[in-house]
Design an enzyme around this catalytic site. Structure first.
Site, short mmCIF file in Angstrom:
data_model
loop_
_atom_site.label_atom_id
_atom_site.label_comp_id
_atom_site.label_asym_id
_atom_site.label_seq_id
_atom_site.Cartn_x
_atom_site.Cartn_y
_atom_site.Cartn_z
N PRO A 108 37.13 41.42 39.84
CG PRO A 108 34.90 41.58 40.50
CD PRO A 108 36.03 42.39 39.93
CG MET A 109 37.98 38.08 36.42
SD MET A 109 39.21 38.02 35.09
CE MET A 109 40.68 38.54 35.95
CD GLN A 153 31.65 40.89 42.76
OE1 GLN A 153 31.86 39.76 42.33
NE2 GLN A 153 31.47 41.93 41.97
CB CYS A 173 27.28 37.29 38.06
SG CYS A 173 27.58 35.61 37.51
CG ASN A 187 35.10 45.89 33.86
OD1 ASN A 187 34.15 45.11 33.92
ND2 ASN A 187 36.33 45.48 33.65
C1 LIG Z 1 36.63 34.01 34.27
C2 LIG Z 1 35.82 35.22 34.69
C3 LIG Z 1 35.20 35.24 35.92
C4 LIG Z 1 34.47 36.38 36.33
N1 LIG Z 1 33.95 36.41 37.59
C5 LIG Z 1 33.37 37.57 38.04
C6 LIG Z 1 32.98 37.70 39.41
O1 LIG Z 1 33.17 36.80 40.24
N2 LIG Z 1 32.39 38.88 39.78
C7 LIG Z 1 32.18 39.92 38.90
O2 LIG Z 1 31.65 40.96 39.27
N3 LIG Z 1 32.56 39.81 37.61
C8 LIG Z 1 33.18 38.68 37.18
N4 LIG Z 1 33.64 38.61 35.90
C9 LIG Z 1 33.54 39.82 35.04
C10 LIG Z 1 34.81 40.68 35.17
O3 LIG Z 1 34.97 41.18 36.47
C11 LIG Z 1 34.76 41.86 34.17
O4 LIG Z 1 33.65 42.66 34.47
C12 LIG Z 1 34.65 41.39 32.72
O5 LIG Z 1 35.55 40.32 32.45
C13 LIG Z 1 34.94 42.55 31.74
O6 LIG Z 1 36.22 43.07 31.96
P1 LIG Z 1 37.50 42.67 31.04
O7 LIG Z 1 37.12 42.93 29.61
O8 LIG Z 1 38.60 43.54 31.54
O9 LIG Z 1 37.75 41.20 31.27
C14 LIG Z 1 34.33 37.48 35.46
C15 LIG Z 1 34.95 37.44 34.21
C16 LIG Z 1 35.69 36.35 33.81
C17 LIG Z 1 36.36 36.35 32.47
#
Ligand SMILES: Cc1cc2nc3c(=O)[nH]c(=O)nc-3n(C[C@H](O)[C@H](O)[C@H](O)COP(=O)(O)O)c2cc1C
Length: 335
Positions: free
Chosen positions: A29-30, A84, A114, A214
């Site tokens: 989720p992002m 989510q 978050c 993750n």
């Molecule tokens: C732009 C952005 C927005 C994110 N929004 C959420 C979110 O809405 N919910 C969530 O659980 N994590 C959110 N995250 C965290 C990601 O889901 C993930 O846990 C984190 O980026 C680490 O994984 P990665 O290294 O593969 O990016 C966000 C991360 C980024 C970069």
């Protein structure tokens, strides 16, 4: 063409109750990124077994706010889909979960990761990790309100003095959570910090439900390293999928022991143009769509010769037409 010697069990599906996650590769989720349009882009390339919406505020969902409902929207063929939700009030979270279940979510996920000040100030997101009893009260209330599977996403802890993901995950499992995702960073680390995946390994050894790992997985090698070191059931990818939407295909192919051919510039161009076109359709007001397109499309240059030039021209563009013409010029010179 790339190939890797792999262990085929790494790519075995896992189950969230009766939902088969196959392949066991999950789009994270992002917020501001994994909207319906971006998820369509990922699905059109393939390789992922599950997609997540960006997080949606429980209060707004409970009130059936227009924006919140739009954030929770998904295509009818997008299955399985996890929606989510975040918040801190168990009753409001339960009501939001009911709304989301009505919308047809395959899985409902609670955000306990978050790091943002706004979310933590209201004791939601990763702030819940500081108060495990309250966190599990939320899990209990949501569990009682819905019949679809419930999962939780958290960090390894709030800070380095409280890396309590294994204990909190266990408590969530006992309250009925059916899967746990752990981002190895603490809230204090935000998006930096020194890689430490020990809490994912420890959680996996304690739990009987699937544990999804993750953090910084960007290709087949980092995926294999995560599987080997943690014994996790699946992996979740966030930023790596923005930079390279083909990452799931790449990992799936290489972990199945097959050879992988990365997309050529023309294949990239077709996907990028299709993506921008969909953005234009989905976000009616140009100002909104151009901001979103810039946020995401600027990553697409990575790995291409002179890709930095494309990134700069995209960022300087004032209209979607301008972006499209820069893409045409750029790829025109890379045929
Ligand atoms: C732009 C952005 C927005 C994110 N929004 C959420 C979110 O809405 N919910 C969530 O659980 N994590 C959110 N995250 C965290 C990601 O889901 C993930 O846990 C984190 O980026 C680490 O994984 P990665 O290294 O593969 O990016 C966000 C991360 C980024 C970069």
């Amino acid at each position: 063409m790339t190939s890797l010697r792999t262990n085929s069990s790494w790519i075995e599906p896992y189950f969230i109750r009766d939902i088969c996650i196959d392949p066991p590769l999950v789009l994270a989720p992002m917020e501001g990124v994994t909207n319906k349009t971006f998820r369509r882009l990922i699905r059109s390339i393939g390789g992922q077994g599950l997609t997540y919406t960006e997080f949606v505020a429980s209060k707004a969902l409970k009130d059936r706010g227009k924006k919140a409902l739009a954030m929770a929207e998904f295509d009818s063929d997008e299955r399985p889909i996890a929606i989510q939700i975040y918040g801190n009030d168990p009753q409001i979270m339960a009501q939001a979960a009911e709304v989301v279940e009505d919308l047809g979510a395959s899985i409902i996920d609670i955000n306990m990761g978050c790091p943002s000040k706004k979310v933590c100030a209201n004791s939601g997101g990763s702030a819940l990790m500081k108060d495990p009893l309250h966190a599990v009260a939320i899990v209990r209330a949501v569990r009682a309100a819905i019949s679809v599977p419930l999962t939780v996403k958290m960090r390894s802890g709030f800070d380095h003095t409280q890396r309590n993901a294994p204990e909190l995950s266990y408590m969530c499992q006992e309250e009925g959570a059916e899967g746990i995702t752990i981002h190895w960073r603490t809230r204090e680390d935000r998006y930096g910090g020194q890689r430490a995946i020990d809490k994912i390994t420890e959680t996996k050894s304690k739990l009987s439900i699937p544990v999804i790992a993750n953090g910084d997985i960007i290709d087949a090698e980092s995926a294999i390293q995560m599987y080997k070191e943690t014994g996790c059931d699946g992996i979740m990818i966030g930023r790596g999928a923005i930079r390279n939407p083909w990452v799931f295909q790449e990992i799936k192919t290489l972990l199945s022991g097959r050879q992988y051919t990365p997309p050529n510039p023309q294949e990239r161009r077709i996907i990028l143009e299709r993506f921008i076109e969909r953005y234009r359709e989905d976000f009616r007001y140009e100002k909104h769509s151009i901001g979103k397109i810039k946020q995401i499309a600027k990553y697409f240059y990575s790995g291409l010769p002179n890709g930095e030039d494309l990134r700069r021209s995209i960022l300087r563009s004032k209209t979607v037409d301008e972006i499209e013409s820069h893409i045409q010029d750029f790829f025109g010179s890379h045929t």
